[in-house]
Design a protein around this motif. Structure first.
Motif: not given
Length: 656
Positions: A377-381
């Protein structure tokens, strides 16, 4: 605690002799001071009832998978097929867990006598080089014969995303198609005897990457390890042994004293000129061509792409002294991570589920640091995975800190104290994925069970613990928990082993194929999991709490006697499953089928055995079996006494 004889208020209409004997044998029971109420909330739907909750891991692909495969007949052993179907093992994993972590699928297809050796994935090379006799096509023949659903664990240590996508195409691409260009894998599958696609939907990437014994090229620091598993990376390798062919055992890294020896580093390709090769602790020198070296020159050729180290013949370059250990320091080129595998495999077949396997089970393996779902989530994935697979084993030594059991009761208690922890672990992972995923991901498990992992001292007090009722009740408790948690699939224990009493094998080993208590319970659960329909919520009010016998286990608290689940099948039948984990006491409960109008007669099946230590064996294959009957329970709520150490399934038909 007061005890009483159970009051058998259920009117017996039609019971087998065996069932009647079981039902009418009085046993100590929990007291009536606080009434136990099992409420079945038929209006509170959890999800679709899954036929894949009682699957099994297939833990060995070599030696014809413990003899499961008959090479002469080019078919699976019919007895294994029959008992797999009878035990209703709805899902089977391939090629396994840790032993398959370095599996090379492309070397395991085509004529068996032309297949290359395989390297086991266990630390220090496991048993040494093994064969690929039970490959993807043999596995699928077994799956098709048993009607099970397939699940493939895709190694990521020695395989690339392209390799994994090729495997997806081999298994799933329609003949005449070539989704990614390059090799037409569907055509090769057809040439190997199966023109139609296999249609494998479940794919795992790696096996237990958080465990210290399976970091391979990755960092041993959990935070770094997680990021490398998810996104790829590289780590310098220091003082690493070399392998000889498929052999990674320590002895394989010793010189055999012969000319022109070739060994390989574990994790090619290698950053050019990053390697230092040591022979007997002394660094040798890399040269472009051994042909220009003298007989005593300590030199070698190195291919960074393949990681091959080539030594001289005593004329052009020295031969390493016999028994000298050859090691290497080097830096692998960037290794791919889960996101790379996911993207490439989805190009091959967008309809498959690609599951991540970073799911720690304790602080040592990564609990307490950021989770896979959080990092994605933190990596936009957050949407770039379909599922997350956990192996929530109960490891007796690790959990309870003791290497033996003084009594069988101590072992029995530790099963269910551990089962409670395993269920909490899965529930917490589901919550994490719901919080940090995109909303479509699910959690599943491809290995679970309770065991010592070899680290046991004296357990002579309970010698058949791994095939006895305690173990089967543990598995049944997990099925009820997974059902209530709405897991779509789960595979526990291993399907078959080398001997009748092989650790945790559902069917023992050939030639006897003991139908274990675990197998009996899987068969009993068949109507519940195969009935389609909807899983509904159950709760137990005033669930009797069992206090562990051993004082050292008291710090883990108590465990509930009853574990439950229920489902309303496509046929309208309400099936209620109840596991009484108490070793010696029956539990009488009022069963309230809320929101469901049912008739008077009910079908009832029970598995208990004479004792909680009972088990099936070659000499006594029916010590534990299903006892079936029909009973009059009334048409509303009813009281039922669940025998000690038992599973019971009550089938209520809709009122006419």
């Amino acid at each position: 605690m007061r005890y009483r004889r159970p009051q058998w208020r259920n009117a017996l209409i039609l019971l087998s002799a065996a069932s009647c004997a079981l039902a009418l044998t009085p046993a100590p029971s929990f007291a009536d001071d606080v009434p136990v109420v099992l409420q079945v909330k038929t209006n509170q739907r959890i999800g679709s009832a899954s036929p894949f909750l009682a699957g099994a891991n297939n833990d060995q692909f070599w030696n014809n998978s413990h003899g499961l495969w008959d090479p002469a007949a080019n078919a699976p052993d019919p007895a294994v097929v029959d008992k797999t179907r009878r035990a209703n093992i709805g899902m089977v994993r391939f090629p396994g867990g840790t032993p398959a972590a370095l599996y090379d699928w492309k070397s395991a297809i085509g004529p068996a006598n032309q297949r290359a050796c395989q390297t086991p994935g266990q630390p220090n090379g496991g048993p040494g080089p093994v064969d690929g006799s039970f490959g993807p096509d043999e596995y699928m023949k077994f799956v098709e014969a048993t009607g099970a659903r397939p699940d493939i664990m895709t190694p990521m240590i020695n395989e690339t995303p392209s390799d994994a996508a090729d495997w997806v195409e081999y298994m799933n691409a329609p003949l005449g198609t070539n989704p990614r260009g390059g090799t037409a894998w569907a055509q090769i599958r057809a040439e190997n005897g199966h023109p139609a696609p296999y249609g494998v939907r479940s794919w795992e990437i790696g096996n237990e990457p958080d465990r210290s014994a399976q970091t391979y090229w990755r960092s041993t620091d959990p935070t770094t390890n997680l990021r490398e598993y998810a996104f790829g990376g590289t780590e310098p390798q220091v003082g690493q042994n070399l392998q000889r062919g498929c052999d990674r055992r320590p002895a394989a890294s010793k010189s055999d004293g012969r000319a022109n020896q070739q060994l390989k580093v574990y994790y090619p390709p290698v950053v050019p000129d990053s390697q230092t090769i040591y022979v007997g602790g002394t660094a040798w020198t890399a040269v472009a061509d051994l042909g220009s070296a003298g007989p005593s020159d300590r030199v070698y050729e190195f291919d960074p792409k393949t990681g091959t180290v080539h030594f001289g013949d005593g004329i052009h370059g020295a031969v390493p002294a016999k028994q000298a250990v050859v090691t290497a320091d080097y830096t692998p080129e960037r290794k791919p991570g889960f996101v790379d595998f996911y993207a490439e495999m989805k190009k091959a077949d967008p309809s498959i589920d690609v599951c991540a396997t970073w799911a720690p089970i304790n602080k040592e393996s990564g609990l307490g640091v950021a989770s896979f779902a959080q990092v994605m989530r933190q990596s936009g994935l957050a949407d770039n995975y379909d599922c997350l697979v956990v192996h929530p084993y109960t490891n007796f030594r690790n959990v309870f800190g003791d290497g033996d059991w003084k009594t069988a009761q101590e072992g029995h208690d530790e099963y269910f104290l551990g089962e409670k922890q395993a269920t909490d672990l899965v529930a917490n992972l589901i919550s994490d994925v719901r919080t940090n995923g995109s909303g479509r991901q699910y959690v599943a498990t491809s290995e679970y069970g309770a065991l010592w992992f070899g680290a046991m001292n004296d357990i002579s007090a309970y010698p058949h613990w791994d095939t006895a009722m305690s173990h089967a009740l543990y598995m049944a408790s997990q099925w009820t928990a997974f059902s209530q948690l709405n897991l779509p699939w789960a595979m526990g224990n291993t399907l078959i082993g080398d001997t009748p009493t092989t650790l945790r094998s559902v069917l023992g080993g050939l030639p006897d194929l003991v139908y274990t208590a675990d197998a009996v319970m899987r068969e009993q659960f068949k109507p519940l999991v195969d009935g389609g329909g909807t899983t509904v919520a159950t709760t137990v009010r005033n669930n009797p709490q069992v206090t562990p016998e051993a004082t050292e286990d008291a710090r883990f608290g108590t465990y509930g006697a009853l574990a439950t689940t229920a489902a309303v099948g496509d046929d309208g039948v309400l099936r209620v499953a109840v596991v009484n984990r108490d070793a010696g006491r029956a539990v009488t409960a009022e069963v309230v089928p809320a929101g469901y109008a049912h008739g008077d007669l009910a079908a009832v099946s029970t598995v208990a055995g004479q004792e909680f230590t009972s088990y099936n064996s070659v000499g006594d294959p029916d010590a534990v079996q299903i006892q079936r009957g029909r009973m009059s329970l009334g048409s509303t709520a009813f009281r039922y006494t669940f025998p000690a150490h038992s599973t019971t399934i009550i089938e209520l038909h809709p009122a006419r």
